[in-house]
Design a protein around this motif. Sequence first.
Motif, short mmCIF file in Angstrom:
data_model
loop_
_atom_site.label_atom_id
_atom_site.label_comp_id
_atom_site.label_asym_id
_atom_site.label_seq_id
_atom_site.Cartn_x
_atom_site.Cartn_y
_atom_site.Cartn_z
N GLU A 7 0.82 -1.21 0.00
CA GLU A 7 0.00 0.00 0.00
C GLU A 7 0.85 1.27 0.00
O GLU A 7 0.53 2.23 -0.70
N LEU A 8 1.96 1.27 0.73
CA LEU A 8 2.83 2.44 0.75
C LEU A 8 3.41 2.71 -0.64
O LEU A 8 3.41 3.86 -1.11
N ASP A 9 3.88 1.67 -1.30
CA ASP A 9 4.39 1.83 -2.67
C ASP A 9 3.31 2.42 -3.58
O ASP A 9 3.58 3.36 -4.34
N ARG A 10 2.12 1.87 -3.51
CA ARG A 10 1.02 2.34 -4.38
C ARG A 10 0.67 3.80 -4.07
O ARG A 10 0.41 4.58 -4.99
N ASN A 11 0.65 4.16 -2.81
CA ASN A 11 0.36 5.54 -2.44
C ASN A 11 1.43 6.49 -2.96
O ASN A 11 1.12 7.57 -3.48
N ILE A 12 2.69 6.10 -2.82
CA ILE A 12 3.79 6.91 -3.35
C ILE A 12 3.66 7.06 -4.86
O ILE A 12 3.76 8.17 -5.41
N LEU A 13 3.40 5.96 -5.54
CA LEU A 13 3.28 6.00 -7.00
C LEU A 13 2.08 6.84 -7.44
O LEU A 13 2.16 7.57 -8.44
N SER A 14 0.97 6.75 -6.72
CA SER A 14 -0.20 7.57 -7.06
C SER A 14 0.14 9.05 -7.00
O SER A 14 -0.24 9.82 -7.88
N LEU A 22 6.82 16.87 -6.48
CA LEU A 22 6.59 16.99 -5.04
C LEU A 22 7.89 16.72 -4.29
O LEU A 22 8.66 15.84 -4.65
N SER A 23 8.09 17.48 -3.23
CA SER A 23 9.29 17.27 -2.41
C SER A 23 9.16 15.96 -1.64
O SER A 23 8.05 15.47 -1.41
N LEU A 24 10.28 15.42 -1.25
CA LEU A 24 10.30 14.21 -0.43
C LEU A 24 9.52 14.44 0.86
O LEU A 24 8.77 13.57 1.31
N ASP A 25 9.68 15.62 1.46
CA ASP A 25 8.93 15.95 2.67
C ASP A 25 7.43 15.88 2.44
O ASP A 25 6.69 15.34 3.27
N GLU A 26 6.98 16.44 1.32
CA GLU A 26 5.55 16.47 1.02
C GLU A 26 5.02 15.06 0.75
O GLU A 26 3.93 14.70 1.22
N ILE A 27 5.75 14.26 0.01
CA ILE A 27 5.33 12.88 -0.25
C ILE A 27 5.22 12.12 1.07
O ILE A 27 4.20 11.45 1.33
N ALA A 28 6.24 12.23 1.89
CA ALA A 28 6.24 11.53 3.18
C ALA A 28 5.05 11.98 4.04
O ALA A 28 4.37 11.14 4.65
N ARG A 29 4.78 13.27 4.06
CA ARG A 29 3.65 13.78 4.83
C ARG A 29 2.34 13.19 4.33
O ARG A 29 1.51 12.71 5.10
N ARG A 30 2.15 13.18 3.01
CA ARG A 30 0.88 12.72 2.44
C ARG A 30 0.67 11.21 2.60
O ARG A 30 -0.47 10.77 2.67
N THR A 36 13.03 8.91 5.13
CA THR A 36 13.98 7.86 4.76
C THR A 36 13.31 6.64 4.14
O THR A 36 13.72 6.20 3.06
N PRO A 37 12.25 6.09 4.75
CA PRO A 37 11.59 4.95 4.10
C PRO A 37 10.99 5.31 2.75
O PRO A 37 11.02 4.51 1.81
N VAL A 38 10.45 6.53 2.63
CA VAL A 38 9.87 6.96 1.36
C VAL A 38 10.97 7.07 0.30
O VAL A 38 10.81 6.59 -0.83
N TRP A 39 12.10 7.67 0.65
CA TRP A 39 13.23 7.79 -0.28
C TRP A 39 13.70 6.40 -0.71
O TRP A 39 13.95 6.15 -1.90
N ASN A 40 13.82 5.48 0.25
CA ASN A 40 14.25 4.11 -0.08
C ASN A 40 13.26 3.42 -1.01
O ASN A 40 13.67 2.71 -1.93
N ARG A 41 11.97 3.63 -0.78
CA ARG A 41 10.95 3.03 -1.65
C ARG A 41 11.07 3.58 -3.07
O ARG A 41 11.03 2.83 -4.03
#
Length: 160
Positions: A7-14, A22-30, A36-41
């Motif tokens: 689900e996290l991968d799909r949300n990031i991809l969406s 979008l900034s890494l901060d904004e993606i992580a927030r949303r 770090t986990p978002v960047w790694n994904r």
Amino acid sequence: MTAVLDELDRNILSLLQRDSSLSLDEIARRVGASKTPVWNRIRKLKAAGVIRAEVALLDPEKLGLESCFFVLIRTSQHDANWLDQFLRAVRSRPEVIEAHRLAGDIDYILKVQVPNARAYDDFYRALIKEVSIFNVTSSLSMEVIKSTTALPIHPLAGEA
């Protein structure tokens, strides 16, 4: 091979499909995760080829490319030499923005973006000089009803 996504991968991809700037901060927030986990994904999705590229989508009309033609091609030749010639011709023409080999009565469909009908005619004449084609049917798109580059993966919860 299909990538295994949670689900996290799909949300990031969406999110990235809608706005890859979008900034890494904004993606992580949303997505409700830390950076770090978002960047790694994202890094893993790129390495796996799930994310093929990050591009700017341009408006063809603002660039003077106001005419979109769909070109249906039937060939009477299906040998390797003809296919090589056809692929070279199609791939070398920047006005061909999509090309598909089809099942059924039509062998290929091209999406051709050009300034006007005269430019399309120039494209057509150049194509048939390069490769023998049995039948060509061209249709001018009168209106874009839907155009997206986003693939149908589920959106974030609460968003549509």
